[in-house]
Write an enzyme that holds these catalytic residues in place. Structure first.
Site, short mmCIF file in Angstrom:
data_model
loop_
_atom_site.label_atom_id
_atom_site.label_comp_id
_atom_site.label_asym_id
_atom_site.label_seq_id
_atom_site.Cartn_x
_atom_site.Cartn_y
_atom_site.Cartn_z
N SER A 39 0.83 -1.03 0.06
CA SER A 39 0.10 -0.09 0.14
C SER A 39 0.84 1.05 -0.23
O SER A 39 2.11 1.64 0.30
CB SER A 39 -1.13 0.19 1.31
OG SER A 39 0.10 0.34 2.48
N LYS A 40 0.40 2.22 0.21
CA LYS A 40 1.19 3.93 -0.26
C LYS A 40 1.88 3.38 1.24
O LYS A 40 2.84 5.00 1.11
CB LYS A 40 -0.17 4.44 0.12
CG LYS A 40 -0.67 5.42 -1.23
CD LYS A 40 -2.22 6.37 -1.12
CE LYS A 40 -1.65 7.90 -1.70
NZ LYS A 40 -2.39 8.51 -1.82
N ARG A 41 1.06 3.04 2.58
CA ARG A 41 2.11 4.05 2.94
C ARG A 41 2.84 2.58 3.99
O ARG A 41 3.96 3.02 4.61
CB ARG A 41 1.49 3.30 4.67
CG ARG A 41 -0.39 4.60 4.48
CD ARG A 41 -1.10 4.23 5.49
NE ARG A 41 -2.12 3.10 5.76
CZ ARG A 41 -2.95 3.29 4.47
NH1 ARG A 41 -3.23 4.87 4.03
NH2 ARG A 41 -3.51 2.28 4.22
N ASP A 42 3.18 1.25 2.77
CA ASP A 42 5.03 0.72 3.07
C ASP A 42 5.55 1.48 3.21
O ASP A 42 6.01 2.44 1.96
CB ASP A 42 4.63 -0.70 2.56
CG ASP A 42 3.79 -1.58 2.30
OD1 ASP A 42 3.31 -1.63 3.63
OD2 ASP A 42 2.30 -1.79 2.41
#
Ligand code: GLU
Length: 451
Positions: free
Chosen positions: A213-216
């Site tokens: 995801s974007k947050r990884d």
């Protein structure tokens, strides 16, 4: 076969996800492999998210990876914002024209101010180049909103219109769009057009096995530019996420990638992102850069991240960089290793103070080192310096390594760094003596500045 035309169609979200970068790369490789055209189309119909910065992030990533596009509305290609690409926000007339065309088929109707497309209830069959034939049951499929109440067209519609208008022959995109594809095909059919071929490439999974995801950490392409990875290494690594060249080969220069890349070799199964492997691969590229290539990379990276480098003695920089290069693998590491030499006001790490400079004999040894090195006449080089250091150790009754570690801490404030004799040679006698003196003085005054 007619000429291949592929596209990368990112929405400007503010970051270029490595999954998006890989989609761009696969399309670019396929275009270059087939001698076709690669189109960049910014899907910026979502006004709220549509900022210049978000678009610039995409351009920057494309440029960094070396992915040039072939055309834009002005007929030209490039890798910068002033030449092309296509922006959906500038194509309202085209969408309105197609909307009229679709309306004329009788397959649309108004509902609550929005315009809907009557989805066929027959099974939706997608013959995908990667996933094979996938059939979607549409008995319960709701009709598709194609124009919102406020008059703005919806993603599915403009995406199809653009692919059609731009003569796209192969839609290569992330597997998350596979479930949209039967809807897209229905729109093509309603418009009386033959759909392009589709190839949905596997998802990229994070370490934990779920969709990256974007947050990884490391999910944004920009992360690697900032960390000073080599674009060629990142490009090479991204290629291997979902595609295998076969023959157990992994390190492939661009011409080989272009020659070998083809859609049938795209894997069906999801690809696991492995940051360690990318780091390793970066090291392989790092090792094999020519001196000139390394110089160019180092200049650019340091200019951007260490403006102080402009004030540094260029000869000193030239002598230090090869020594540092040997020990590090990324631009960020290189810059951090260079930090103590950017100016004479370097700091001392807590570890250097604790392990080396705080030792009871440190002052005495530093004095001995200063006089031994100061007494050296001509011939300031690795072996004469080594001789002098060994002599100091011998006279002090200490192991040479002890004196070497102390000398490193004194001239750099660090406990790790390039090999010491090479480092002292590169710094030059005058600077070394000044640094030893500075350290001794601060030790005596008890004012060592800690990093
Ligand atoms: N704008 C879409 C996205 O970023 C692209 C869809 C496509 O490639 O067709 O997911």
């Amino acid at each position: 076969m007619s000429q291949v035309r592929v596209r990368f169609a990112p929405s400007p979200t503010g970051m270029l996800h490595i999954g998006g970068a890989r989609t761009a790369l696969f399309n670019w490789l396929y275009a270059r492999h087939t001698g076709g055209k690669f189109v960049l189309r910014i899907e910026d119909t979502d006004q709220a998210r549509n900022t210049q910065e978000a678009v610039d992030v995409i351009f920057r990533g494309m440029r960094w990876l070396g992915l040039d596009w072939d055309e834009g509305p002005d007929g030209k290609g490039g890798t910068s914002g002033d030449r092309g690409p296509y922006f959906q926000s500038q194509r309202g007339d085209i969408y309105r024209r197609y909307l009229e065309k679709l309306k004329a088929t009788g397959k649309t109707y108004e509902d609550g101010g929005a315009l809907k497309f009557k989805m066929p209830k027959t099974p939706g069959v997608v013959k995908d180049l990667v996933c094979g034939e996938v059939t979607f049951d549409r008995t319960m499929e709701p009709d598709l909103v194609i124009q919102r109440k406020d008059g703005s067209p919806v993603f599915h519609f403009v995406n199809v219109v653009d692919d059609l208008e731009m003569g796209i022959t192969h839609v290569i995109r992330g597997e998350d769009h596979l479930t949209n594809t039967h809807k897209h095909i229905a729109l093509y059919e309603a418009l009386g057009a033959a759909p392009p071929q589709f190839g949905h490439i596997p998802l990229i999974l994070n370490r934990g096995g779920s969709k990256m995801s974007k947050r990884d950490e490391g999910a944004a392409l920009g992360f690697y530019e900032e960390a000073g990875y080599l674009p060629a290494a990142v490009r090479n690594y991204l290629c291997l996420l979902g595609w295998s060249p076969g023959e157990n080969q992994e390190i492939l220069p661009v011409p080989d990638l272009i020659q070998r890349f083809d859609l049938p070799n795209i894997n069906r199964s999801n690809a696991r992102f492995d940051g360690d492997k990318l780091f390793w691969m970066n090291g392989e590229y790092w090792r094999t850069l020519t001196d000139a290539e390394f110089q160019k990379f180092a200049d650019e990276y340091l200019r951007r991240t260490r403006p102080k480098v402009a004030q540094m003695d260029p000869d000193l920089l030239k002598r230090l960089l090869p020594l540092i290069r040997e020990k590090v693998r990324t631009g960020r590491e290189m810059a951090e290793w260079l930090d103590p030499y950017l100016g004479e006001e370097y700091e001392y790490s807590a570890e250097a103070k604790k392990k080396q400079l705080g030792a009871p004999e440190a002052g005495k040894w530093l004095e001995a080192l200063s006089s031994a090195l100061g007494a050296m006449g001509t011939g300031w080089d690795d072996s004469t310096i080594e001789g002098a250091c060994k002599k100091v150790a011998e006279e002090a009754g200490a192991k040479p390594a002890k004196v070497i570690h102390l000398a490193r801490a004194a001239v750099s404030g660090r406990t790790v760094g390039p090999s010491l004799f090479g480092l002292l040679t590169a710094l030059g006698k005058e600077r070394v003596l000044q640094r030893l003196e500075r350290t001794r003085r601060q030790m005596a005054e008890g004012t060592l500045v800690t990093a």
